[in-house]
Design a protein around this motif. Structure first.
Motif, PDB file in Angstrom:
ATOM      1  N   LEU A  90     -11.962  -9.444  -4.494  1.00 42.99           N
ATOM      2  CA  LEU A  90     -11.673 -10.441  -3.605  1.00 42.99           C
ATOM      3  C   LEU A  90     -11.223 -10.273  -2.195  1.00 42.99           C
ATOM      4  N   TRP A  91     -10.324  -9.617  -2.227  1.00 45.41           N
ATOM      5  CA  TRP A  91      -9.666  -9.334  -0.867  1.00 45.41           C
ATOM      6  C   TRP A  91     -10.743  -8.632   0.120  1.00 45.41           C
ATOM      7  N   CYS A  92     -11.040  -7.330  -0.482  1.00 40.55           N
ATOM      8  CA  CYS A  92     -12.105  -6.655   0.685  1.00 40.55           C
ATOM      9  C   CYS A  92     -13.397  -7.624   1.028  1.00 40.55           C
ATOM     10  N   PHE A  93     -13.916  -8.084   0.204  1.00 44.69           N
ATOM     11  CA  PHE A  93     -15.256  -8.611   0.449  1.00 44.69           C
ATOM     12  C   PHE A  93     -14.765  -9.914   1.134  1.00 44.69           C
ATOM     13  N   GLY A  94     -13.815 -10.527   0.656  1.00 41.89           N
ATOM     14  CA  GLY A  94     -13.494 -11.901   1.258  1.00 41.89           C
ATOM     15  C   GLY A  94     -13.257 -11.687   2.801  1.00 41.89           C
ATOM     16  N   TYR A  95     -12.376 -10.406   3.003  1.00 44.95           N
ATOM     17  CA  TYR A  95     -12.030 -10.241   4.372  1.00 44.95           C
ATOM     18  C   TYR A  95     -13.708  -9.976   5.155  1.00 44.95           C
ATOM     19  N   LEU A 124      -3.655 -14.574  -6.856  1.00 54.63           N
ATOM     20  CA  LEU A 124      -3.601 -13.510  -8.079  1.00 54.63           C
ATOM     21  C   LEU A 124      -2.234 -12.599  -7.620  1.00 54.63           C
ATOM     22  N   TYR A 125      -1.859 -12.298  -6.556  1.00 58.26           N
ATOM     23  CA  TYR A 125      -0.960 -11.424  -6.088  1.00 58.26           C
ATOM     24  C   TYR A 125      -0.304 -11.770  -5.074  1.00 58.26           C
ATOM     25  N   PRO A 126       0.473 -12.816  -5.004  1.00 56.67           N
ATOM     26  CA  PRO A 126       1.330 -13.098  -3.707  1.00 56.67           C
ATOM     27  C   PRO A 126       2.162 -12.369  -2.993  1.00 56.67           C
ATOM     28  N   GLU A 127       2.737 -11.398  -3.980  1.00 55.98           N
ATOM     29  CA  GLU A 127       3.616 -10.563  -3.440  1.00 55.98           C
ATOM     30  C   GLU A 127       3.060  -9.201  -2.803  1.00 55.98           C
ATOM     31  N   GLU A 128       1.604  -9.193  -2.684  1.00 58.76           N
ATOM     32  CA  GLU A 128       1.081  -8.151  -1.792  1.00 58.76           C
ATOM     33  C   GLU A 128       0.688  -8.391  -0.601  1.00 58.76           C
ATOM     34  N   PRO A 129       1.526  -7.653   0.313  1.00 60.85           N
ATOM     35  CA  PRO A 129       1.610  -8.055   1.795  1.00 60.85           C
ATOM     36  C   PRO A 129       0.211  -7.955   2.420  1.00 60.85           C
ATOM     37  N   VAL A 130      -0.670  -7.128   1.871  1.00 59.35           N
ATOM     38  CA  VAL A 130      -2.159  -7.073   2.476  1.00 59.35           C
ATOM     39  C   VAL A 130      -3.069  -8.208   2.223  1.00 59.35           C
ATOM     40  N   TYR A 131      -2.897  -8.810   1.082  1.00 59.82           N
ATOM     41  CA  TYR A 131      -3.463 -10.023   0.467  1.00 59.82           C
ATOM     42  C   TYR A 131      -2.936 -11.372   1.349  1.00 59.82           C
ATOM     43  N   LYS A 132      -1.598 -11.250   1.463  1.00 58.56           N
ATOM     44  CA  LYS A 132      -0.987 -12.447   1.969  1.00 58.56           C
ATOM     45  C   LYS A 132      -1.161 -12.640   3.466  1.00 58.56           C
ATOM     46  N   LYS A 151       5.050  -7.337   9.558  1.00 58.06           N
ATOM     47  CA  LYS A 151       5.923  -6.471   9.259  1.00 58.06           C
ATOM     48  C   LYS A 151       5.839  -5.893   8.004  1.00 58.06           C
ATOM     49  N   GLN A 152       5.737  -6.738   7.045  1.00 55.91           N
ATOM     50  CA  GLN A 152       5.399  -6.328   5.688  1.00 55.91           C
ATOM     51  C   GLN A 152       4.124  -5.528   5.287  1.00 55.91           C
ATOM     52  N   VAL A 153       3.090  -5.972   6.084  1.00 50.43           N
ATOM     53  CA  VAL A 153       1.786  -5.002   6.102  1.00 50.43           C
ATOM     54  C   VAL A 153       2.168  -3.844   6.541  1.00 50.43           C
ATOM     55  N   LYS A 154       2.866  -3.782   7.728  1.00 47.75           N
ATOM     56  CA  LYS A 154       3.085  -2.312   8.556  1.00 47.75           C
ATOM     57  C   LYS A 154       3.839  -1.285   7.544  1.00 47.75           C
ATOM     58  N   SER A 155       4.820  -2.001   6.770  1.00 50.03           N
ATOM     59  CA  SER A 155       5.518  -1.129   5.945  1.00 50.03           C
ATOM     60  C   SER A 155       4.845  -0.522   4.750  1.00 50.03           C
ATOM     61  N   VAL A 156       3.516  -0.866   4.291  1.00 45.25           N
ATOM     62  CA  VAL A 156       3.085  -0.331   3.202  1.00 45.25           C
ATOM     63  C   VAL A 156       1.680   0.024   3.541  1.00 45.25           C
ATOM     64  N   LEU A 157       1.018   0.019   4.989  1.00 40.86           N
ATOM     65  CA  LEU A 157       0.060   0.670   5.502  1.00 40.86           C
ATOM     66  C   LEU A 157      -0.293   2.212   4.875  1.00 40.86           C
ATOM     67  N   GLU A 158       0.550   3.089   5.210  1.00 40.83           N
ATOM     68  CA  GLU A 158       0.288   4.196   4.867  1.00 40.83           C
ATOM     69  C   GLU A 158       0.068   4.408   3.391  1.00 40.83           C
ATOM     70  N   ASP A 159       0.821   3.907   2.482  1.00 41.22           N
ATOM     71  CA  ASP A 159       0.758   4.196   0.997  1.00 41.22           C
ATOM     72  C   ASP A 159      -0.635   3.107   0.678  1.00 41.22           C
ATOM     73  N   ARG A 160      -1.200   2.197   1.184  1.00 44.23           N
ATOM     74  CA  ARG A 160      -2.153   1.455   0.516  1.00 44.23           C
ATOM     75  C   ARG A 160      -3.423   1.852   1.154  1.00 44.23           C
ATOM     76  N   PHE A 161      -3.508   2.465   2.416  1.00 46.89           N
ATOM     77  CA  PHE A 161      -4.742   3.195   2.871  1.00 46.89           C
ATOM     78  C   PHE A 161      -4.612   4.383   3.410  1.00 46.89           C
ATOM     79  N   ARG A 162      -4.669   5.237   2.309  1.00 52.58           N
ATOM     80  CA  ARG A 162      -4.438   6.854   2.463  1.00 52.58           C
ATOM     81  C   ARG A 162      -6.158   7.328   2.657  1.00 52.58           C
ATOM     82  N   GLY A 163      -6.010   8.449   3.218  1.00 47.99           N
ATOM     83  CA  GLY A 163      -7.291   9.059   3.172  1.00 47.99           C
ATOM     84  C   GLY A 163      -7.797   8.926   4.934  1.00 47.99           C
TER      85      GLY A 163
END
Length: 176
Positions: A90-95, A124-132, A151-163
């Motif tokens: 939902l998130w990626c294709f929605g984006y 579905l996951y309101p606590e996920e900063p990327v989705y929010k 700010k919340q998204v920046k704090s999780v970028l490295e963990d969420r988008f590795r590679g």
């Protein structure tokens, strides 16, 4: 959120070996279309190369963008039929849909579809900063109110988008 790392695909994309990356992704997806990660990575690859072929320096001689558009349509339709309860889909294709709805069909219809998919991922996951952040970004007049979410998204970028693949590189650059 899925670990988007896929070493073979990441390597091919990082080396800008577009045709080999497409073949590898397509073969993997055809062998196991119900694997959400494969569906999202293939869909994102097709979308990104079609949308950004100029900035990426890709020419028609490098890869057949018409074929990529057809694959994107097929993967999108498959995902809509099988993954509408999956927040990562939902998130990626929605984006992707909300950013460039005309690659999917009727502009207004698909823009609304993309926005509703972003909203559903957030619900579905309101606590996920990327989705929010992505959902709030789809709403009009929210730029000033999204600073905390950024700010919340920046704090999780490295963990969420590795590679080193296109998906990770894209979202690391867009959200930073």
């Amino acid at each position: 959120m899925i670990d988007w790392t896929w070493s073979e695909v990441d390597r091919l994309e990082h080396q800008e070996n577009w045709n080999e990356a497409k073949k590898y992704l397509l073969k993997a997806w055809q062998q196991n279309p119900t694997d959400l990660k494969m569906t999202v990575r293939l869909g994102f690859f097709c979308w990104y190369v079609v949308v950004e072929q100029g900035p990426l320096g890709i020419t028609d001689a490098d890869i057949d963008t018409g074929e990529l558009e057809s694959i994107l349509t097929e993967v999108t339709n498959f995902g809509l039929a099988h993954f509408m309860a999956e927040e990562d889909f939902l998130w990626c294709f929605g984006y992707m849909i909300s950013m460039f709805p005309y690659y999917f069909g009727d502009y207004e219809q698909w823009e609304e579809k993309g926005d509703s998919m972003l909203k559903r991922a957030y619900e579905l996951y309101p606590e996920e900063p990327v989705y929010k952040y992505s959902y709030l970004g789809s709403l009009p007049n929210t730029y000033g109110t999204r600073k905390n979410e950024l700010k919340q998204v920046k704090s999780v970028l490295e963990d969420r988008f590795r590679g080193e693949g296109l998906l990770s590189e894209y979202f690391n650059s867009v959200f930073s």
